[in-house]
Each structure stands twice: as C-alpha cells, then as structure tokens.
Design an enzyme around this catalytic site. Sequence first.
Site, PDB file in Angstrom:
ATOM      1  N   HIS A 142     -26.408  69.552  35.278  1.00  0.00           N
ATOM      2  CA  HIS A 142     -26.332  70.485  33.938  1.00  0.00           C
ATOM      3  C   HIS A 142     -27.744  70.675  33.641  1.00  0.00           C
ATOM      4  CE1 HIS A 142     -25.454  70.478  29.670  1.00  0.00           C
ATOM      5  NE2 HIS A 142     -26.723  70.068  29.497  1.00  0.00           N
ATOM      6  N   GLU A 143     -28.706  69.455  33.935  1.00  0.00           N
ATOM      7  CA  GLU A 143     -30.044  69.146  33.551  1.00  0.00           C
ATOM      8  C   GLU A 143     -31.051  70.297  34.494  1.00  0.00           C
ATOM      9  OE1 GLU A 143     -31.511  68.015  30.772  1.00  0.00           O
ATOM     10  OE2 GLU A 143     -29.362  67.205  30.438  1.00  0.00           O
TER      11      GLU A 143
ATOM     12  N   HIS B  11     -31.342  73.722  33.105  1.00  0.00           N
ATOM     13  CA  HIS B  11     -32.157  73.994  32.101  1.00  0.00           C
ATOM     14  C   HIS B  11     -33.720  74.460  32.307  1.00  0.00           C
ATOM     15  CE1 HIS B  11     -29.614  72.831  28.906  1.00  0.00           C
ATOM     16  NE2 HIS B  11     -29.651  71.484  29.068  1.00  0.00           N
TER      17      HIS B  11
ATOM     18  N   ASP C 266     -28.188  75.121  25.768  1.00  0.00           N
ATOM     19  CA  ASP C 266     -26.873  74.244  25.445  1.00  0.00           C
ATOM     20  C   ASP C 266     -25.987  75.155  24.295  1.00  0.00           C
ATOM     21  OD1 ASP C 266     -27.109  72.009  26.947  1.00  0.00           O
ATOM     22  OD2 ASP C 266     -28.900  71.435  25.599  1.00  0.00           O
TER      23      ASP C 266
END
Length: 366
Positions: free
Chosen positions: A317-318, A321, A332
């Site tokens: 997920h990170e 980003h 998000d």
Amino acid sequence: MQILAALSAIGALVATATAAAVPNAPAKQSMIDIQLSATGNTLIKATITNKGDKALNLLQFNTILDKNPTRKVRVYQNGTEVKFTGMLARYKMSNLSPDYFTTLGPKSSVESTFDIARTHDLTRGGKITVMASGTIPTAEGHGNGTSITGYARYESNKLELDVDAKKASSVAQAMGKVNKSRSTIDKRTNIDTSSCSQSQLEALEGALYNSAALAQAAAEAAPQSTDTVAEFFKSTSRNTIKTLVSRFQSVARESTYVNDGRTTYYCTDSMNGCSPGVLAYTLPDQNLIFNCPIYYSDLPPLAQSCYEQDQATTTLHEMTHNSAVVSPFCDDLGYGYDDATSLSASQALQNADSYALFANAIYLGC
C-alpha cells in the site's frame, strides 16, 4: 535473523497463522454538508453539518477531520493540482477506539481549521481553487459506537483564494525535509538501518519479500482474473490491465532484493507522523516510508483472511504512494473493501488500498 519460510519462486509467499474522492452521488443522498471558508491567507475552516435526523459517529482517519497533515482538500492553480507535501497514512481499521471518532448530533455542526500552506507548495502565491470531496466512515451507536456501518459522502463548495506568496512561504511545512545521509541497504528500496532494531529489520525484510511476491503474483494474475479486476477496479479495459500490470511490477521491483532503490524505508518514525492508529505513512514528495510501532505489534506478516490488514499489504500500500514507484502516485480515496469497491474506475486506479486489497484477494483466492 529469523527467516520466514518461503517457497523458491518470487510468487510464492511466506505463510503465517489477514479525504478523498468518491463516486458521484445525488445531493439528497448525502448525510453531511461541508462548507469551506477562508480565515486567513492560507488558513481554511471547514464546517461539517449533519443534515439528517440521527446522530453520526464520524471516523477522523484520512478525512477532513483528521488531525494529521493528510490531504484534506484538493488545491488547484491554473487548472493543475498544486504539489502535496503532507503525509499519506495507512490506518489500522480494526478495534477502533472511540477517541478516533467525532460525534455529530442531528442538524448540528463541527468546525475543523487547517493551514493548506503546511501541506502544499504555495510559495508561488496567486489565485487558487480549494475544494473537498470524499467519504467519512460512520459507526453505529450513540457517541461510542466503533463498528463502521456506513459512509457519509460529501462534496464541498469551491473556495477561490488569492494567496500572498510571502506569507505562504513563511508557513513551516508540516513534515519538513529528511536528511537521507544514513546507513542503508541499497539493493532495493533503501532501508535506513540506523532506524531499525534487529527484530524490526527482520520484520521489514520479510514484509518487503512478501510485498514483492504479492505484487508480482497480482501483475501476473491481472490479465486473466478479469472478474477480480472488475470487482476492485471497475474496468477490464486494455489500458486498465496495462496500468495494473505495470504498477504491480514496479512495486515488486522496488520491494525486491535486486532493485536499485528509488525510495527510502524507515523502520521507525523520525517525522512525528505515528499518531494513534497509524500503521505506516509515506511522504510522497520525498519518496520516504515510515513504519509505526503498531505495524510490528498489531499486524501479522501475512493475512489468513480476505481483506485483513497485514505487514505485507501495508508495505505494498505504502509503495504505491511514492511517485518514484507509481506515477502519478496513488492516494487514499477509499479504505477497506466496502469503501474501495464503491469507487469509480478512475478513482480505484488511483487508490492505494485497491492495490493492497486486490493483491490480498489474488493470494487468498477471495
């Protein structure tokens, strides 16, 4: 170092004992109203009003109520979005504390004030447009319910400002800049080893291995698993599949042992972003990732249940980003299965959790 059991192929996974944009909705479906107003050069006041006849328990995480320097509004200048310099966090969405919620009675309002110069590059000054749209997760109960049962959609007014560049430049950035001249492991994302205990380093290395395996498996599955692609990304077009494959492959490369390392990954927090509930966070303009204490204490290395959070998908997920990994970097826009799968195709493609959830679904056959 404790080594997690793994199969030899990169797609084989280590197994252990799982303010934002939203789909357009008619105004009559919205439970809340948000009005933006200026109270200074770059100081914004958001007034959130409960339009309904029942009290709402509003989750603060990653919403306009968030106390962290997250993206609460979108800022545009000359039709282009202004550079965001704040943090993008992944929050723990289970066992939520009542402290994470704001209770709003029927027809009542609450105000949230924040300075957009702390999280955006407004040093040029000039005319800008500020707006907010998204969802706020809501919980049942009268003031102390913490089980998410719905989502309050909103779209604010458009606020026009003429920013004084000198005043905006005098506002300190919320997250500052990080000096990267530290001990690192350089053959993938650069782990800042000076920020790690031995156990944290072992956990992060395992999470990166699993992130690479999950991402590679997702990249390989996307062209064939069209039903699952449609479930999470609302489109099975050639461009959608191409984008997914490219982005998952990029995450796999950045996570694996044979990459040059375009990001820097910290085992611990040096920028004061680990407030209660934050698992990990990214500074997208600097390509930096920071793990928080509950990343290690509250997450398993790999989930055993569909859509459960774990260390591997949090790292994945990170990774999305970071602009050095995914361009434009993912935001998000929807947290968790219900919120993420309610996004439109264009929104889902830019939503970090959609990638984490898809990778989890491929791994577990959800």
